[in-house]
Design an enzyme around this catalytic site. Structure first.
Site, PDB file in Angstrom:
ATOM      1  N   SER A  99       0.797  -1.233   0.000  1.00 54.46           N
ATOM      2  CA  SER A  99       0.000   0.000   0.000  1.00 54.46           C
ATOM      3  C   SER A  99       0.826   1.279   0.000  1.00 54.46           C
ATOM      4  O   SER A  99       0.257   2.365  -0.165  1.00 54.46           O
ATOM      5  CB  SER A  99      -0.940   0.022   1.199  1.00 54.46           C
ATOM      6  OG  SER A  99      -1.976  -0.895   0.986  1.00 54.46           O
ATOM      7  N   TYR A 101      -4.641   3.652   8.158  1.00 56.63           N
ATOM      8  CA  TYR A 101      -5.996   3.114   8.347  1.00 56.63           C
ATOM      9  C   TYR A 101      -6.496   3.452   9.755  1.00 56.63           C
ATOM     10  O   TYR A 101      -6.340   4.587  10.198  1.00 56.63           O
ATOM     11  CB  TYR A 101      -6.032   1.593   8.067  1.00 56.63           C
ATOM     12  CG  TYR A 101      -5.213   1.229   6.865  1.00 56.63           C
ATOM     13  CD1 TYR A 101      -5.603   1.659   5.613  1.00 56.63           C
ATOM     14  CD2 TYR A 101      -4.015   0.529   6.966  1.00 56.63           C
ATOM     15  CE1 TYR A 101      -4.844   1.377   4.495  1.00 56.63           C
ATOM     16  CE2 TYR A 101      -3.246   0.249   5.844  1.00 56.63           C
ATOM     17  CZ  TYR A 101      -3.669   0.676   4.631  1.00 56.63           C
ATOM     18  OH  TYR A 101      -2.908   0.416   3.527  1.00 56.63           O
ATOM     19  N   VAL A 130       1.220  -3.733   3.796  1.00 53.94           N
ATOM     20  CA  VAL A 130       1.204  -5.027   4.489  1.00 53.94           C
ATOM     21  C   VAL A 130       2.461  -5.863   4.236  1.00 53.94           C
ATOM     22  O   VAL A 130       2.607  -6.930   4.818  1.00 53.94           O
ATOM     23  CB  VAL A 130      -0.053  -5.889   4.189  1.00 53.94           C
ATOM     24  CG1 VAL A 130      -1.284  -5.325   4.846  1.00 53.94           C
ATOM     25  CG2 VAL A 130      -0.248  -6.113   2.717  1.00 53.94           C
ATOM     26  N   LYS A 183       0.358   3.397  -2.933  1.00 53.41           N
ATOM     27  CA  LYS A 183      -0.829   4.253  -3.069  1.00 53.41           C
ATOM     28  C   LYS A 183      -0.495   5.747  -2.965  1.00 53.41           C
ATOM     29  O   LYS A 183      -1.231   6.590  -3.467  1.00 53.41           O
ATOM     30  CB  LYS A 183      -1.868   3.859  -2.016  1.00 53.41           C
ATOM     31  CG  LYS A 183      -2.366   2.425  -2.220  1.00 53.41           C
ATOM     32  CD  LYS A 183      -3.238   1.943  -1.075  1.00 53.41           C
ATOM     33  CE  LYS A 183      -3.646   0.486  -1.310  1.00 53.41           C
ATOM     34  NZ  LYS A 183      -4.400  -0.075  -0.159  1.00 53.41           N
ATOM     35  N   TYR A 199      -3.898  -2.617 -10.137  1.00 55.35           N
ATOM     36  CA  TYR A 199      -3.777  -2.409  -8.679  1.00 55.35           C
ATOM     37  C   TYR A 199      -2.887  -3.484  -8.038  1.00 55.35           C
ATOM     38  O   TYR A 199      -1.947  -3.167  -7.299  1.00 55.35           O
ATOM     39  CB  TYR A 199      -5.184  -2.402  -8.062  1.00 55.35           C
ATOM     40  CG  TYR A 199      -5.174  -2.424  -6.551  1.00 55.35           C
ATOM     41  CD1 TYR A 199      -4.926  -1.272  -5.813  1.00 55.35           C
ATOM     42  CD2 TYR A 199      -5.395  -3.614  -5.852  1.00 55.35           C
ATOM     43  CE1 TYR A 199      -4.906  -1.300  -4.420  1.00 55.35           C
ATOM     44  CE2 TYR A 199      -5.375  -3.649  -4.465  1.00 55.35           C
ATOM     45  CZ  TYR A 199      -5.129  -2.494  -3.754  1.00 55.35           C
ATOM     46  OH  TYR A 199      -5.097  -2.525  -2.381  1.00 55.35           O
TER      47      TYR A 199
HETATM   48  N1  GLN Z   1      -2.526  -2.502   3.415  1.00 55.56           N
HETATM   49  C1  GLN Z   1      -2.026  -2.991   2.300  1.00 55.56           C
HETATM   50  O1  GLN Z   1      -0.826  -2.926   2.054  1.00 55.56           O
HETATM   51  C2  GLN Z   1      -2.998  -3.704   1.421  1.00 55.56           C
HETATM   52  C3  GLN Z   1      -2.490  -3.899   0.013  1.00 55.56           C
HETATM   53  C4  GLN Z   1      -2.842  -5.225  -0.563  1.00 55.56           C
HETATM   54  N2  GLN Z   1      -2.348  -5.292  -1.912  1.00 55.56           N
HETATM   55  C5  GLN Z   1      -4.354  -5.427  -0.558  1.00 55.56           C
HETATM   56  O2  GLN Z   1      -4.993  -4.954  -1.462  1.00 55.56           O
HETATM   57  O3  GLN Z   1      -4.906  -6.020   0.319  1.00 55.56           O
END
Ligand code: GLN
Length: 309
Positions: free
Chosen positions: A64, A243, A261, A67, A191
């Site tokens: 993420s 988050y 993650v 992003k 994505y």
């Molecule tokens: N928090 C994350 O890093 C989530 C990214 C992961 N690719 C997902 O879509 O679940």
């Protein structure tokens, strides 16, 4: 003020000795195989000084953290119109939560929860074929990190493509509200692949420098975005980058930051430094457990919290 290199190497030593390492992400099979013993930290100061230690040159899945960069690219393409599709309020919910989307008629709370990032990816895709969109994202990362060797880990992307059922649900749900323009499988393909970009802490810290220096990369003097845009991306990182752990991160670390993650965190000390940390074990909110503790120690020892000493 303590010496940056000393602080970085002390923190790496302290983190290596800890037995509480969190849990690696198990819902993406390829990430479940990563050794939770890794720890890397890289800090790049305003004058270009690099202090890096531990596994700072071992590539990991940025997930993420990508992003932040897709948001930057999409804002460059469509400008503030982006905010018609995605909000910018903290969600207070897990990164892959479904419930809010129904109440809010398919408009994701912010660009960093999965739904929001999928909507942003869809905006980038709308001008291209999936392969071109992905190439554009990857080239942007390589440009910012000044390193053309950065690649996508296809095994991680394929692993998520096989098991990312919640993301499929989120994307289809948004599609039903007209928030996704492209075929869902195209948007999700891009994505999953940008989440699977593999980078080291050192590369990530270089890539984040423009956010720490008013939109400009101080090594080249080139402007990546306007100062105002960098300021706003940092604001969204501060309020939404972790988050439902964003409040805790602001309270303890006091910097804009974005987690993934894969266990990475990119943090921005405005005017001072770009920081990347990697420790694969996660806490209950899906943010790097030791990464957050390390950043808390770093900002405390250097007086870098944006909220004061
Ligand atoms: N928090 C994350 O890093 C989530 C990214 C992961 N690719 C997902 O879509 O679940």
């Amino acid at each position: 003020m303590p010496n940056l290199e000393t602080v970085v190497s002390e923190i790496v030593d302290e983190m290596r000795q800890r037995s509480d390492r969190g849990e690696v992400a198990r819902y993406i099979p390829e990430l479940a195989r990563v050794d939770p013993g890794h720890f890397g930290l890289a800090v790049i100061g305003a004058d270009g000084t690099v202090a890096a230690a531990g596994d700072c040159d071992v590539p990991f899945s940025i997930q993420s953290i990508s992003k932040v960069f897709t948001l930057t690219l999409a804002l460059g393409m469509v400008g503030d119109k982006l905010w018609r599709r995605v909000g910018r309020e903290p969600s207070g919910s897990p990164f892959n939560s479904v419930v809010q989307l129904e109440y809010e008629r398919g408009i994701p709370r912010n660009p960093f929860i999965n739904a929001g990032a999928i909507a942003v990816t869809d905006l980038i895709l709308s001008r291209h074929q999936p392969r071109e969109a992905l190439g554009e994202i990857l080239r942007f990362m390589q440009y910012l990190a000044q390193d053309t060797s950065i690649t996508i880990d296809e095994a991680v992307a394929a692993s998520e493509q096989r098991t990312g059922f919640r993301n499929v649900a989120l994307a289809n749900y948004m599609k039903s509200f007209g928030v996704i323009d492209n075929p869902v499988e195209y948007t999700l393909g891009v994505y999953f692949h940008h989440c699977a970009i593999s980078m080291t802490c050192r590369q990530l810290a270089v890539a984040g420098r423009f956010l720490a220096h008013s939109g400009r990369d101080p090594s080249t003097g080139l402007s990546v975005v306007q100062a105002e845009r960098a300021k706003r991306i940092n604001a969204v990182m501060l309020t939404c980058g972790h988050y439902d752990g964003s409040g805790e991160f602001a309270y303890r670390v006091g910097l804009p930051g974005k987690s993934g993650v894969g266990g990475g965190i990119l943090a921005v000390a405005p005017g001072k430094a770009s920081i990347a940390v990697w420790a694969p074990g996660l806490d209950a909110a899906g943010n790097s457990h030791l990464g957050r503790i390390a950043l808390e120690r770093l900002t405390k020892r250097l007086g870098w919290s944006i909220f004061g000493e």
